[in-house]
Every structure is written in structure tokens, then in C-alpha cells.
Scaffold this active site. Structure first.
Site, mmCIF file in Angstrom:
data_model
loop_
_atom_site.group_PDB
_atom_site.id
_atom_site.type_symbol
_atom_site.label_atom_id
_atom_site.label_comp_id
_atom_site.label_asym_id
_atom_site.label_seq_id
_atom_site.Cartn_x
_atom_site.Cartn_y
_atom_site.Cartn_z
ATOM 1 N N LYS A 1 35.597 40.282 36.406
ATOM 2 C CA LYS A 1 35.325 41.341 37.406
ATOM 3 C C LYS A 1 36.700 40.859 38.392
ATOM 4 O O LYS A 1 37.134 39.920 38.710
ATOM 5 C CB LYS A 1 34.307 41.054 38.229
ATOM 6 C CG LYS A 1 33.011 41.481 37.569
ATOM 7 C CD LYS A 1 31.537 41.043 38.355
ATOM 8 C CE LYS A 1 30.346 41.156 37.385
ATOM 9 N NZ LYS A 1 29.165 40.831 37.888
ATOM 10 N N TYR B 1 34.812 47.138 42.758
ATOM 11 C CA TYR B 1 35.240 46.280 41.521
ATOM 12 C C TYR B 1 35.467 46.878 40.241
ATOM 13 O O TYR B 1 34.871 47.843 40.032
ATOM 14 C CB TYR B 1 34.252 44.807 41.495
ATOM 15 C CG TYR B 1 33.032 45.540 41.076
ATOM 16 C CD1 TYR B 1 32.061 45.858 42.146
ATOM 17 C CD2 TYR B 1 32.174 44.893 40.182
ATOM 18 C CE1 TYR B 1 30.687 46.147 41.999
ATOM 19 C CE2 TYR B 1 30.781 45.072 39.963
ATOM 20 C CZ TYR B 1 30.057 45.869 40.849
ATOM 21 O OH TYR B 1 28.933 46.163 40.670
#
Ligand SMILES: Cc1cn([C@H]2C[C@H](O)[C@@H](COP(=O)(O)OP(=O)(O)O[C@H]3O[C@H](C)C(=O)[C@H](O)[C@H]3O)O2)c(=O)[nH]c1=O
Length: 183
Positions: free
Chosen positions: A72, A132
Site C-alpha cells: 500500500k 491509498y
């Protein structure tokens, strides 16, 4: 784009160049070629996520398992969060350790969290919009997590416990010990 190592192996803080002028600012928030060159990774992000939460909301600690494990790249578009990532990779020198970093719409910091980490954040401002990129698609059947107040991880979320707001799902997540026993 600048990269800052952290005490967790393969977990980096990224600072993009911000071009300010009398109108405000411009920044390239992600550049695949620069990212791969600086991190020496050959990652392809396939999904963008965004959530907005009020003060005291805590989302996490989450991770996907097996082939669905996600790397991420996280940042904050509005407000401020305390972001937490935990290294769950048994062979890592930073196994079991975590990082706590304040990500805000003003400091423009991003955190790269490799696959094999648990991730969560708590909102410090009245509201926060969290954005994200992930390199694996969402697989609900492969979701797992660790409860936010795990005694062994001992994370300081900075917000008084009575002010925290969690989903029922997150309140009932397992412990770090449960995870170790399942490995
Ligand atoms: C993560 C995700 C969720 N969803 C759906 C599933 C639920 O109906 C709804 C809310 O999901 P959840 O409560 O799991 O959302 P968060 O608590 O923000 O979860 C995230 O929290 C922490 C901070 C993370 O790092 C994870 O990426 C992610 O698990 O969105 C999707 O459709 N796609 C997705 O990729």
C-alpha cells in the site's frame, strides 16, 4: 521525490516535490517510473481506495492474506491521521515491530507499506480523507486483521480510548498471538 528509510525493513516514507506559488501548490502525487527507480521495486498498483472519517475513527489493523497480500502507498488528502503499520513477516529483522507516523494534508507525507504488513490509522482532525494505492485487488475472503489494542503490539494511538470509534468487525479482530499460532 525523496525516499526516507524507516526502522521497518522495506517500509519507506515518501516526500513528493511540492511546487508552491501565489495560486497555491502543484505536486505529482505518484510517478510509477520514479517510484520504481527510487524503491528499486517493480510494483504495479491496480486499485485506488479512499475513505473519509470523523475524529477518533480507527480503521484497522487490516491485511489481506496469501496471494492477496497488498502493498500500500498511503496518504492523506484532508485533515490528519496517525498511521500505523506492523511488520508481520516472520523472516523480517523488524518482525513484530510497528511504525506510527502522522500523515496530514499539510505535510504531504506518504508511507509505503509492503505486503506482509498490517495497517491501520486513527483520525486526529475533525475529519480526514484517506487515499491509498494497492497492488492487489480486494478479496473479502482473504481479509484478516489484528485488534487495535493488542497487548503485545502495544500501539499508542494518541487518542483516549473512550473517544475511539471502530466498526463491529474491527472490535472483534484477533490478537497478534492468534496470528502467530496460525503461522
Ligand atoms: C478495503 C475495501 C473495502 N470494500 C468495501 C467492503 C465494505 O462493504 C466497505 C467498507 O470496508 P471496510 O470496513 O473494511 O473499510 P476499512 O475499515 O476502511 O478497511 C480498510 O482499512 C485499512 C485502513 C486498510 O488498510 C485496508 O486497506 C482496508 O481494510 O467497503 C471494498 O469494496 N473494497 C476494498 O478494497
Amino acid at each position: 521525490m525523496k525516499l526516507e528509510l524507516t526502522h521497518l525493513q522495506d517500509c519507506f516514507i515518501i516526500k513528493e516535490d511540492v511546487f508552491e506559488d501565489s495560486r497555491g501548490y502543484f505536486m505529482e502525487t505518484f510517478n510509477q517510473k520514479q517510484f520504481n527507480a527510487l524503491t528499486n521495486l517493480d510494483l504495479e498498483f491496480v486499485q485506488d481506495n479512499q475513505s473519509r472519517s470523523s475524529k477518533g475513527v480507527l480503521r484497522g489493523l487490516h491485511f489481506q492474506i496469501g496471494e492477496s497480500a497488498q502493498a500500500k502507498l498511503v496518504r492523506v488528502l484532508e485533515g490528519a491521521v496517525l498511521d500505523v503499520a506492523v511488520d508481520l513477516r516472520k523472516d523480517s529483522p523488524s518482525f513484530g515491530r510497528h511504525i506510527e507516523i502522522e500523515l496530514t494534508s499539510d505535510n504531504h507525507k506518504q508511507l509505503f507499506i509492503p505486503a506482509g504488513f498490517a495497517h491501520g490509522f486513527v483520525v486526529l482532525s475533525d475529519f480526514a480523507t484517506f487515499f491509498y494505492k494497492v497492488d492487489k485487488y480486494y478479496h473479502p475472503g482473504n481479509e484478516s486483521g489484528i485488534v487495535y489494542n493488542d497487548i503485545d503490539l502495544n500501539i499508542d494511538w494518541k487518542i483516549p480510548v473512550h473517544n475511539l470509534k471502530l466498526s463491529e468487525k474491527d472490535k472483534s479482530l484477533g490478537t497478534f498471538k492468534d496470528l502467530l499460532n496460525s503461522m
